[in-house]
Design a protein around this motif. Structure first.
Motif, PDB file in Angstrom:
ATOM      1  N   ALA A 153       0.830  -1.204   0.000  1.00 24.88           N
ATOM      2  CA  ALA A 153       0.000   0.000   0.000  1.00 24.88           C
ATOM      3  C   ALA A 153       0.864   1.254   0.000  1.00 24.88           C
ATOM      4  N   GLY A 154       1.935   1.239   0.777  1.00 20.16           N
ATOM      5  CA  GLY A 154       2.836   2.387   0.823  1.00 20.16           C
ATOM      6  C   GLY A 154       3.405   2.720  -0.543  1.00 20.16           C
ATOM      7  N   HIS A 155       3.662   1.713  -1.323  1.00 18.97           N
ATOM      8  CA  HIS A 155       4.159   1.917  -2.684  1.00 18.97           C
ATOM      9  C   HIS A 155       3.111   2.644  -3.530  1.00 18.97           C
ATOM     10  N   ASP A 156       1.859   2.267  -3.386  1.00 18.21           N
ATOM     11  CA  ASP A 156       0.771   2.869  -4.164  1.00 18.21           C
ATOM     12  C   ASP A 156       0.464   4.294  -3.731  1.00 18.21           C
ATOM     13  N   TYR A 157       0.632   4.607  -2.454  1.00 16.50           N
ATOM     14  CA  TYR A 157       0.267   5.927  -1.942  1.00 16.50           C
ATOM     15  C   TYR A 157       1.063   7.051  -2.583  1.00 16.50           C
ATOM     16  N   GLY A 158       2.269   6.772  -3.014  1.00 21.73           N
ATOM     17  CA  GLY A 158       3.058   7.806  -3.690  1.00 21.73           C
ATOM     18  C   GLY A 158       2.320   8.358  -4.898  1.00 21.73           C
ATOM     19  N   GLN A 159       1.672   7.478  -5.643  1.00 14.56           N
ATOM     20  CA  GLN A 159       0.879   7.925  -6.790  1.00 14.56           C
ATOM     21  C   GLN A 159      -0.337   8.725  -6.337  1.00 14.56           C
ATOM     22  N   TYR A 160      -0.940   8.307  -5.236  1.00 16.84           N
ATOM     23  CA  TYR A 160      -2.106   9.026  -4.730  1.00 16.84           C
ATOM     24  C   TYR A 160      -1.727  10.447  -4.322  1.00 16.84           C
ATOM     25  N   VAL A 161      -0.551  10.598  -3.714  1.00 18.81           N
ATOM     26  CA  VAL A 161      -0.062  11.926  -3.325  1.00 18.81           C
ATOM     27  C   VAL A 161       0.112  12.785  -4.578  1.00 18.81           C
ATOM     28  N   ARG A 162       0.736  12.225  -5.597  1.00 16.35           N
ATOM     29  CA  ARG A 162       0.936  12.979  -6.846  1.00 16.35           C
ATOM     30  C   ARG A 162      -0.398  13.360  -7.480  1.00 16.35           C
ATOM     31  N   ASP A 163      -1.332  12.425  -7.494  1.00 16.03           N
ATOM     32  CA  ASP A 163      -2.653  12.711  -8.071  1.00 16.03           C
ATOM     33  C   ASP A 163      -3.334  13.862  -7.336  1.00 16.03           C
ATOM     34  N   ALA A 164      -3.291  13.832  -6.014  1.00 22.07           N
ATOM     35  CA  ALA A 164      -3.932  14.892  -5.231  1.00 22.07           C
ATOM     36  C   ALA A 164      -3.252  16.238  -5.485  1.00 22.07           C
ATOM     37  N   ARG A 165      -1.933  16.235  -5.523  1.00 24.27           N
ATOM     38  CA  ARG A 165      -1.217  17.497  -5.771  1.00 24.27           C
ATOM     39  C   ARG A 165      -1.511  18.021  -7.178  1.00 24.27           C
ATOM     40  N   ASN A 166      -1.552  17.123  -8.142  1.00 26.63           N
ATOM     41  CA  ASN A 166      -1.860  17.540  -9.517  1.00 26.63           C
ATOM     42  C   ASN A 166      -3.268  18.123  -9.619  1.00 26.63           C
ATOM     43  N   ALA A 167      -4.159  17.688  -8.729  1.00 27.38           N
ATOM     44  CA  ALA A 167      -5.532  18.198  -8.713  1.00 27.38           C
ATOM     45  C   ALA A 167      -5.662  19.446  -7.831  1.00 27.38           C
ATOM     46  N   GLY A 168      -4.527  19.880  -7.252  1.00 30.08           N
ATOM     47  CA  GLY A 168      -4.553  21.065  -6.393  1.00 30.08           C
ATOM     48  C   GLY A 168      -5.172  20.816  -5.034  1.00 30.08           C
ATOM     49  N   LYS A 169      -5.155  19.578  -4.580  1.00 28.77           N
ATOM     50  CA  LYS A 169      -5.774  19.198  -3.303  1.00 28.77           C
ATOM     51  C   LYS A 169      -4.688  18.873  -2.278  1.00 28.77           C
ATOM     52  N   GLU A 170      -4.027  19.911  -1.765  1.00 25.49           N
ATOM     53  CA  GLU A 170      -2.907  19.724  -0.845  1.00 25.49           C
ATOM     54  C   GLU A 170      -3.340  19.030   0.444  1.00 25.49           C
ATOM     55  N   ASP A 171      -4.547  19.336   0.927  1.00 19.06           N
ATOM     56  CA  ASP A 171      -5.010  18.706   2.159  1.00 19.06           C
ATOM     57  C   ASP A 171      -5.157  17.190   1.981  1.00 19.06           C
ATOM     58  N   ILE A 172      -5.606  16.778   0.810  1.00 19.60           N
ATOM     59  CA  ILE A 172      -5.744  15.350   0.532  1.00 19.60           C
ATOM     60  C   ILE A 172      -4.364  14.718   0.346  1.00 19.60           C
ATOM     61  N   ALA A 173      -3.446  15.431  -0.316  1.00 20.94           N
ATOM     62  CA  ALA A 173      -2.077  14.936  -0.477  1.00 20.94           C
ATOM     63  C   ALA A 173      -1.436  14.714   0.892  1.00 20.94           C
ATOM     64  N   GLN A 174      -1.650  15.647   1.812  1.00 20.72           N
ATOM     65  CA  GLN A 174      -1.090  15.502   3.154  1.00 20.72           C
ATOM     66  C   GLN A 174      -1.717  14.314   3.888  1.00 20.72           C
ATOM     67  N   PHE A 175      -3.009  14.092   3.667  1.00 22.09           N
ATOM     68  CA  PHE A 175      -3.664  12.918   4.250  1.00 22.09           C
ATOM     69  C   PHE A 175      -3.005  11.638   3.744  1.00 22.09           C
ATOM     70  N   PHE A 176      -2.788  11.531   2.421  1.00 27.04           N
ATOM     71  CA  PHE A 176      -2.151  10.337   1.863  1.00 27.04           C
ATOM     72  C   PHE A 176      -0.725  10.168   2.395  1.00 27.04           C
ATOM     73  N   GLU A 177      -0.014  11.278   2.585  1.00 22.97           N
ATOM     74  CA  GLU A 177       1.335  11.183   3.167  1.00 22.97           C
ATOM     75  C   GLU A 177       1.276  10.657   4.594  1.00 22.97           C
ATOM     76  N   GLN A 178       0.280  11.091   5.353  1.00 25.08           N
ATOM     77  CA  GLN A 178       0.112  10.592   6.724  1.00 25.08           C
ATOM     78  C   GLN A 178      -0.167   9.090   6.710  1.00 25.08           C
ATOM     79  N   VAL A 179      -1.058   8.658   5.833  1.00 19.15           N
ATOM     80  CA  VAL A 179      -1.393   7.236   5.734  1.00 19.15           C
ATOM     81  C   VAL A 179      -0.147   6.440   5.343  1.00 19.15           C
ATOM     82  N   MET A 180       0.661   6.999   4.432  1.00 15.26           N
ATOM     83  CA  MET A 180       1.889   6.328   4.002  1.00 15.26           C
ATOM     84  C   MET A 180       2.858   6.172   5.175  1.00 15.26           C
ATOM     85  N   ARG A 181       2.994   7.223   5.989  1.00 12.85           N
ATOM     86  CA  ARG A 181       3.872   7.143   7.168  1.00 12.85           C
ATOM     87  C   ARG A 181       3.371   6.087   8.147  1.00 12.85           C
TER      88      ARG A 181
END
Length: 83
Positions: A25-53
């Motif tokens: 799952a941690g491997h996949d979350y990197g893409q989720y972070v990029r997707d959220a950032r590309n969509a301008g959703k920094e709060d969601i990107a930070q959530f995915f980073e937290q889940v990855m940690r």
């Protein structure tokens, strides 16, 4: 300790399973972070980073338990990434 069909005791198998899924799952979350950032959703990107940690911490904890169950002389500890 009960031994499952794999030849490993159930607790060892369970820890390996949790560790595998956390790392996968941690491997996949990197893409989720990029997707959220590309969509301008920094709060969601930070959530995915937290889940990855959290999954990384979970995988490390499993590794420690597996080391304890195996005698404690393992030199294959995963490397710490950037915090």
């Amino acid at each position: 300790m009960a031994t499952g069909e794999t030849g490993f005791d159930d607790v060892t198998f369970d820890l390996i399973s949790v560790q595998y899924h956390a790392l996968k799952a941690g491997h996949d979350y990197g893409q989720y972070v990029r997707d959220a950032r590309n969509a301008g959703k920094e709060d969601i990107a930070q959530f995915f980073e937290q889940v990855m940690r959290e999954d990384s911490e979970r995988a490390h904890k499993c590794h420690e338990f597996l080391r304890q169950l195996g005698g404690g002389t393992d030199q294959t500890s995963p490397q710490q990434g950037p915090a």
